[in-house]
Scaffold this motif. Structure first.
Motif, short mmCIF file in Angstrom:
data_model
loop_
_atom_site.label_atom_id
_atom_site.label_comp_id
_atom_site.label_asym_id
_atom_site.label_seq_id
_atom_site.Cartn_x
_atom_site.Cartn_y
_atom_site.Cartn_z
N UNK A 117 58.98 38.31 40.24
CA UNK A 117 59.17 39.20 39.08
C UNK A 117 57.93 39.22 38.21
N UNK A 118 57.49 40.38 37.83
CA UNK A 118 56.26 40.47 37.05
C UNK A 118 56.59 40.43 35.56
N UNK A 119 55.55 40.39 34.74
CA UNK A 119 55.72 40.27 33.30
C UNK A 119 56.52 41.39 32.68
N UNK A 149 58.88 43.82 42.80
CA UNK A 149 58.09 44.37 43.91
C UNK A 149 58.71 43.89 45.21
N UNK A 202 58.45 48.45 42.56
CA UNK A 202 57.45 48.90 43.54
C UNK A 202 57.80 48.40 44.94
N UNK A 205 33.82 29.18 48.11
CA UNK A 205 35.18 29.28 47.57
C UNK A 205 36.23 29.70 48.58
N UNK A 206 35.92 30.76 49.33
CA UNK A 206 36.90 31.29 50.28
C UNK A 206 37.24 30.26 51.35
N UNK A 215 36.91 26.98 51.06
CA UNK A 215 37.64 25.87 50.42
C UNK A 215 39.09 26.24 50.10
N UNK A 216 39.29 27.53 49.76
CA UNK A 216 40.63 27.98 49.37
C UNK A 216 41.65 27.74 50.48
N UNK A 236 39.58 23.91 39.80
CA UNK A 236 39.89 23.84 41.23
C UNK A 236 40.27 25.22 41.77
N UNK A 237 41.06 25.95 40.98
CA UNK A 237 41.53 27.26 41.43
C UNK A 237 40.48 28.35 41.23
N UNK A 273 37.26 28.01 41.21
CA UNK A 273 36.20 27.82 42.20
C UNK A 273 36.59 28.37 43.56
N UNK A 274 37.87 28.28 43.87
CA UNK A 274 38.35 28.77 45.16
C UNK A 274 38.86 30.21 45.05
N UNK A 275 38.70 30.74 43.87
CA UNK A 275 39.14 32.10 43.57
C UNK A 275 40.60 32.31 43.97
N UNK A 276 41.40 31.31 43.64
CA UNK A 276 42.84 31.40 43.89
C UNK A 276 43.53 31.84 42.61
N UNK A 308 51.28 37.70 39.99
CA UNK A 308 52.56 38.07 39.39
C UNK A 308 52.68 39.57 39.21
N UNK A 309 51.56 40.26 39.40
CA UNK A 309 51.64 41.73 39.41
C UNK A 309 50.75 42.23 40.53
N UNK A 310 50.93 43.49 40.87
CA UNK A 310 50.07 44.05 41.91
C UNK A 310 48.94 44.82 41.25
#
Lengths: 135, 276
Positions: A1-3, A8, A91, A116-117, A119-120, B264-265, B267-270, B274-276
């Motif tokens: 649920x969004x704000x 969606x 949506x 980053x990618x 590590x993610x 941490x997030x 840096x990892x671009x996480x 919650x919305x599109x």
């Protein structure tokens, strides 16, 4: 649920018809939403040596490496079925493609485990450990 | 002149050479250096393509005392060098190619005493650079050296013949089907060149590797007819932070959360979606 309280929905039924194309993550923002002639311009010019891939995009040298999705996870590309007319509307999105890995490209340098990618991808296993019951 | 090695992979540089004549290993000799391909294809007003081919044949007949070596810089090499972060300009590329060729002759056992070079950039500085690098060899760098020294004229023939053939027999690495070879002269205002450049411009990828992306004409056409590609954001991705973020322009609009996301997030671009 969004704000704003809208829901969606992901149409999981679309998963079986989803495209399984190779994904490429380029180190630049391309202001274009739509098809691209990847199989004509990009794929035939990619060169591969061991795990290292090289290509050039618009005259810039890129180096790439295949990155896998975390174990037990599947990558999804979602597409909106119908653009909502207001932000109050619910949506609906469908799965337009699925992927287990993608090629991560960097400008001139090879991706490293410091990116980053890359590590993610370790987050899901870390999250699992954090949330696991403590004996 | 067999260009097979280059044609097998025309995205990289390559060196091709004739056999070294025995005479050149036993007797003092001179070397001439010239380049071709910087300007439009039809840049030689003095000789036609056929005349150059004829003259090259004559050179080949003299192989008991004349040898040649070519350093081919592919358009892709030039584009990626000139557009790389640590800029490597065309003159520096050319100078390094020349230095490589002189060294190659020396390594091949040529009794090199004199070198004549058609200048790239200011002649004096270039001459000084080469003289320092090759002490014991007399270096002469001049503008229009190809019309002053016969050995540079010969070098010019070799370079232009190679360039003519490379352009004529270009094998596109891209999957473009039958490619229109009406490239025209390469002058930006040549109608043939113009229409080719428009025909083969892809909105996302720009041009095939046959075209030098560092060429201003290609850049201008891409700027006006292709989609925009932002390298600043590219740098941001690699360094994790963009310069712009220090000026507060990169914060996503409507971010109301009071607690800052842990490093941490970020840096990892996480992000939590919650919305599109």
């Amino acid at each position: 649920m969004s704000v704003n309280g809208c829901v969606t929905t992901v149409q999981l039924g679309s998963l079986s018809q989803a495209d399984k194309s190779q994904l490429h993550l380029l180190p630049c923002e391309i202001e274009h939403d739509g098809p691209a002639e990847i199989s004509r311009f990009f794929t035939p010019t990619v060169k591969e040596q061991k795990c290292e891939k090289t290509v050039s995009f618009r005259g810039r040298g890129l180096k790439g490496q295949e990155v896998s999705c975390p174990q037990g996870y599947t990558g999804l590309v979602l597409k909106e079925v119908q653009r909502p007319s207001s932000d109050q509307e619910d949506r609906i999105v469908k799965v337009s493609s699925v992927f287990q890995n993608f090629v991560y490209w960097n400008l001139e340098t090879l991706p490293t485990s410091d990116d980053g990618v890359v590590k993610a991808m370790a987050w899901p296993s870390l999250a699992e450990m954090i949330h696991a019951p403590v004996d | 002149m067999d260009l097979g090695v280059f044609e097998a992979d025309n995205s990289v540089s390559c060196r091709l050479a004739s056999a070294v004549p025995e005479d050149c290993k036993n007797e003092d000799c001179c070397l001439g250096i010239d380049e071709a391909g910087r300007g439009p294809v039809l840049d030689s007003k003095t000789l036609s393509e056929a005349e150059r081919e004829n003259l090259f044949e004559k050179l080949d007949e003299a192989k008991s005392f004349v040898g040649w070596a070519l350093q081919i810089l592919s358009p892709n090499t030039i584009s990626t060098s000139m557009l790389q972060r640590a800029k490597y300009n065309l003159n520096a590329l050319s100078h390094d190619a020349a230095i490589g060729l002189v060294q190659f002759a020396l390594d091949s056992g040529v009794q090199l005493k004199e070198v004549f070079v058609d200048t790239v950039g200011p002649a004096e500085k270039y001459e000084e650079k080469l003289s320092k690098r090759f002490s014991g060899i007399k270096v002469t760098v001049r503008p229009k050296a190809d019309s002053l020294f016969p050995i540079v004229s010969a070098a010019s023939i070799c370079a232009k013949v190679a360039r003519d053939r490379v352009v004529k027999d270009w094998k596109f690495a891209e999957d473009l089907g039958e490619v229109d070879t009406e490239y025209g002269s390469g002058y930006p205002n040549d109608p043939k060149t113009k229409s080719w450049m428009l025909k083969y411009l892809d909105p996302v990828f720009g041009y095939p590797q046959f075209v030098r992306f560092s060429w201003s004409t290609a850049q201008t056409l891409m700027d006006s007819k292709a989609v925009t590609e932002d390298g600043e954001k590219a740098a941001a991705r690699q360094n994790n932070t963009s310069m712009l973020s220090y000026f507060g322009r990169n914060k996503p609009a409507g971010q109301t959360q009071t607690r800052e996301t842990h490093r941490f997030f970020t840096e990892r671009r996480l992000q939590t979606v919650d919305t599109l």
